[in-house]
Write a protein that holds these residues in place. Structure first.
Motif, PDB file in Angstrom:
ATOM      1  N   TYR A 176      -5.765  -4.719  12.834  1.00 46.33           N
ATOM      2  CA  TYR A 176      -4.318  -4.616  12.881  1.00 46.33           C
ATOM      3  C   TYR A 176      -3.866  -3.066  12.276  1.00 46.33           C
ATOM      4  O   TYR A 176      -3.123  -2.451  13.315  1.00 46.33           O
ATOM      5  CB  TYR A 176      -3.498  -5.670  12.315  1.00 46.33           C
ATOM      6  CG  TYR A 176      -3.605  -6.925  13.239  1.00 46.33           C
ATOM      7  CD1 TYR A 176      -3.484  -6.980  14.726  1.00 46.33           C
ATOM      8  CD2 TYR A 176      -3.377  -8.217  12.675  1.00 46.33           C
ATOM      9  CE1 TYR A 176      -3.480  -8.231  15.230  1.00 46.33           C
ATOM     10  CE2 TYR A 176      -3.294  -9.466  13.030  1.00 46.33           C
ATOM     11  CZ  TYR A 176      -3.554  -9.198  14.511  1.00 46.33           C
ATOM     12  OH  TYR A 176      -3.416 -10.363  15.369  1.00 46.33           O
ATOM     13  N   LYS A 177      -4.471  -2.865  11.390  1.00 46.25           N
ATOM     14  CA  LYS A 177      -4.335  -1.564  10.730  1.00 46.25           C
ATOM     15  C   LYS A 177      -4.646  -0.354  11.545  1.00 46.25           C
ATOM     16  O   LYS A 177      -3.866   0.547  11.969  1.00 46.25           O
ATOM     17  CB  LYS A 177      -4.852  -1.490   9.336  1.00 46.25           C
ATOM     18  CG  LYS A 177      -4.572  -0.024   8.366  1.00 46.25           C
ATOM     19  CD  LYS A 177      -5.549   0.192   7.535  1.00 46.25           C
ATOM     20  CE  LYS A 177      -6.910   0.587   7.856  1.00 46.25           C
ATOM     21  NZ  LYS A 177      -7.647   1.125   6.701  1.00 46.25           N
ATOM     22  N   THR A 178      -5.854  -0.349  11.972  1.00 47.12           N
ATOM     23  CA  THR A 178      -6.537   0.645  12.810  1.00 47.12           C
ATOM     24  C   THR A 178      -5.611   0.862  14.415  1.00 47.12           C
ATOM     25  O   THR A 178      -5.573   1.609  14.871  1.00 47.12           O
ATOM     26  CB  THR A 178      -7.906   0.424  13.111  1.00 47.12           C
ATOM     27  OG1 THR A 178      -8.253  -0.867  13.826  1.00 47.12           O
ATOM     28  CG2 THR A 178      -8.659   0.668  11.701  1.00 47.12           C
ATOM     29  N   PHE A 182       1.399  -2.771  12.114  1.00 41.96           N
ATOM     30  CA  PHE A 182       1.275  -3.053  10.557  1.00 41.96           C
ATOM     31  C   PHE A 182       2.029  -4.123  10.150  1.00 41.96           C
ATOM     32  O   PHE A 182       1.497  -4.790   9.165  1.00 41.96           O
ATOM     33  CB  PHE A 182       2.020  -1.753  10.014  1.00 41.96           C
ATOM     34  CG  PHE A 182       1.298  -0.233  10.259  1.00 41.96           C
ATOM     35  CD1 PHE A 182       0.211  -0.234  10.036  1.00 41.96           C
ATOM     36  CD2 PHE A 182       1.960   0.829  11.185  1.00 41.96           C
ATOM     37  CE1 PHE A 182      -0.484   1.151  10.307  1.00 41.96           C
ATOM     38  CE2 PHE A 182       1.346   1.877  11.445  1.00 41.96           C
ATOM     39  CZ  PHE A 182       0.103   2.217  11.046  1.00 41.96           C
ATOM     40  N   GLY A 185      -0.491  -6.646  10.370  1.00 39.06           N
ATOM     41  CA  GLY A 185      -1.711  -6.404   9.296  1.00 39.06           C
ATOM     42  C   GLY A 185      -1.136  -6.606   7.898  1.00 39.06           C
ATOM     43  O   GLY A 185      -1.993  -7.430   6.970  1.00 39.06           O
ATOM     44  N   ASN A 189      -3.394  -9.540   5.628  1.00 44.81           N
ATOM     45  CA  ASN A 189      -3.779  -9.026   4.445  1.00 44.81           C
ATOM     46  C   ASN A 189      -3.553  -9.763   3.274  1.00 44.81           C
ATOM     47  O   ASN A 189      -3.895 -10.374   2.365  1.00 44.81           O
ATOM     48  CB  ASN A 189      -3.611  -7.781   4.126  1.00 44.81           C
ATOM     49  CG  ASN A 189      -4.563  -6.608   4.923  1.00 44.81           C
ATOM     50  OD1 ASN A 189      -5.785  -6.616   4.591  1.00 44.81           O
ATOM     51  ND2 ASN A 189      -4.101  -6.011   5.913  1.00 44.81           N
ATOM     52  N   ASN A 205      -5.663  -1.758   2.205  1.00 43.55           N
ATOM     53  CA  ASN A 205      -5.237  -2.191   3.455  1.00 43.55           C
ATOM     54  C   ASN A 205      -3.959  -2.657   3.464  1.00 43.55           C
ATOM     55  O   ASN A 205      -3.147  -2.551   4.641  1.00 43.55           O
ATOM     56  CB  ASN A 205      -6.107  -3.073   4.403  1.00 43.55           C
ATOM     57  CG  ASN A 205      -7.598  -2.172   4.710  1.00 43.55           C
ATOM     58  OD1 ASN A 205      -7.365  -1.023   5.339  1.00 43.55           O
ATOM     59  ND2 ASN A 205      -8.404  -2.813   4.491  1.00 43.55           N
ATOM     60  N   ILE A 208      -1.337   0.243   2.965  1.00 41.75           N
ATOM     61  CA  ILE A 208      -1.196   0.900   4.186  1.00 41.75           C
ATOM     62  C   ILE A 208      -0.431   0.349   5.041  1.00 41.75           C
ATOM     63  O   ILE A 208       0.402   0.858   5.801  1.00 41.75           O
ATOM     64  CB  ILE A 208      -2.763   1.297   4.742  1.00 41.75           C
ATOM     65  CG1 ILE A 208      -3.349   2.153   3.801  1.00 41.75           C
ATOM     66  CG2 ILE A 208      -2.507   2.129   6.138  1.00 41.75           C
ATOM     67  CD1 ILE A 208      -4.878   2.746   4.279  1.00 41.75           C
ATOM     68  N   CYS A 209      -0.768  -0.899   5.288  1.00 35.46           N
ATOM     69  CA  CYS A 209       0.159  -1.566   6.365  1.00 35.46           C
ATOM     70  C   CYS A 209       1.441  -1.736   6.151  1.00 35.46           C
ATOM     71  O   CYS A 209       2.515  -1.746   6.768  1.00 35.46           O
ATOM     72  CB  CYS A 209      -0.611  -3.033   6.581  1.00 35.46           C
ATOM     73  SG  CYS A 209      -2.127  -2.842   7.536  1.00 35.46           S
TER      74      CYS A 209
END
Length: 226
Positions: A176-178, A182, A185, A189, A205, A208-209
């Protein structure tokens, strides 16, 4: 040279040489050292498995790993364990996180997806099914956006197969992150953390998300955990 002369011990020594050269930064020399294994791998399953492991460990550059992987997929089209291991190593043949990377001119990943998807209904053993789903997801991601539906479906099935597997949730969150999803993600996570996947990669991760989803409080909390 007689194929039978390639005993398991000799294969292990040859693979260790490749790994040692790669670890020393001699990646061109590592590729040359892998050639004897490559020549016998079409007929020697142990040599084929050793090459898959070398690819998975990053001991062959991607431009060297691709033709080896293509040859192995062609030589062992019905060897499910080998195909699963090869598919799971797809990220070492193509950067599956770089959506802007040029598509590779190869049928490899589509073939792996097709073969694993076809085999999956007959795989009833839980650990083997999980491994097959991980490989399927990795190979599908190597197809780029064209493989997104297949990859997400495999990852969702993987977390449904074992909701307590933190690594499965982490893989879904990484996907999902890539893809810039988000909020999804963050949720994946958080489930990974709840399931015990509390390592730096999961926390990173998650942060970032959370940042991408506009969840500043959670992103700052993640930074405090670093």
């Amino acid at each position: 040279m007689l194929e039978g002369w390639w005993t398991r011990g000799r294969i292990d020594r040859a693979a260790a040489k490749v790994a040692r050269l790669a670890d020393d930064g001699e990646l061109e020399a590592a590729a040359v050292a892998a050639e004897p294994l490559r020549r016998v791998a079409r007929r020697n399953r142990d040599a084929a498995a050793a090459l898959v492991a070398l690819i998975d460990d990053g001991h062959l550059r991607r431009q060297h790993a691709l033709p080896v992987a293509e040859e192995l997929a062609a030589a062992y089209p019905a060897d499910l364990p080998l195909l699963v291991a090869l598919a799971d190593a797809s990220d070492m043949v193509r950067d599956i996180d770089d959506l802007n990377a040029a598509a590779l001119e190869t049928p490899l990943f589509a073939q792996l997806v097709q073969r694993l998807r076809r085999a999956l209904p007959s795989v009833t053993d839980r650990p083997q099914r999980a491994a097959c789903l991980r490989g399927l997801a990795s190979a599908a991601r190597a197809l780029g956006p064209a493989g997104d539906d297949e990859a997400e479906g495999a990852l969702l099935e993987l977390v449904a197969l074992d909701p307590d597997d933190g690594n499965a949730h982490y893989r879904l969150g990484l996907y999902y992150k890539t893809r810039g999803r988000f909020a999804d993600g963050v949720a994946a996570n958080l489930r990974a953390v709840a399931a015990g996947s509390t390592g730096e990669a999961t926390q990173w991760n998650l942060g970032i998300c959370a940042t991408g989803a506009g969840d500043g409080a959670r992103a700052r909390w993640r930074c405090g955990k670093a």
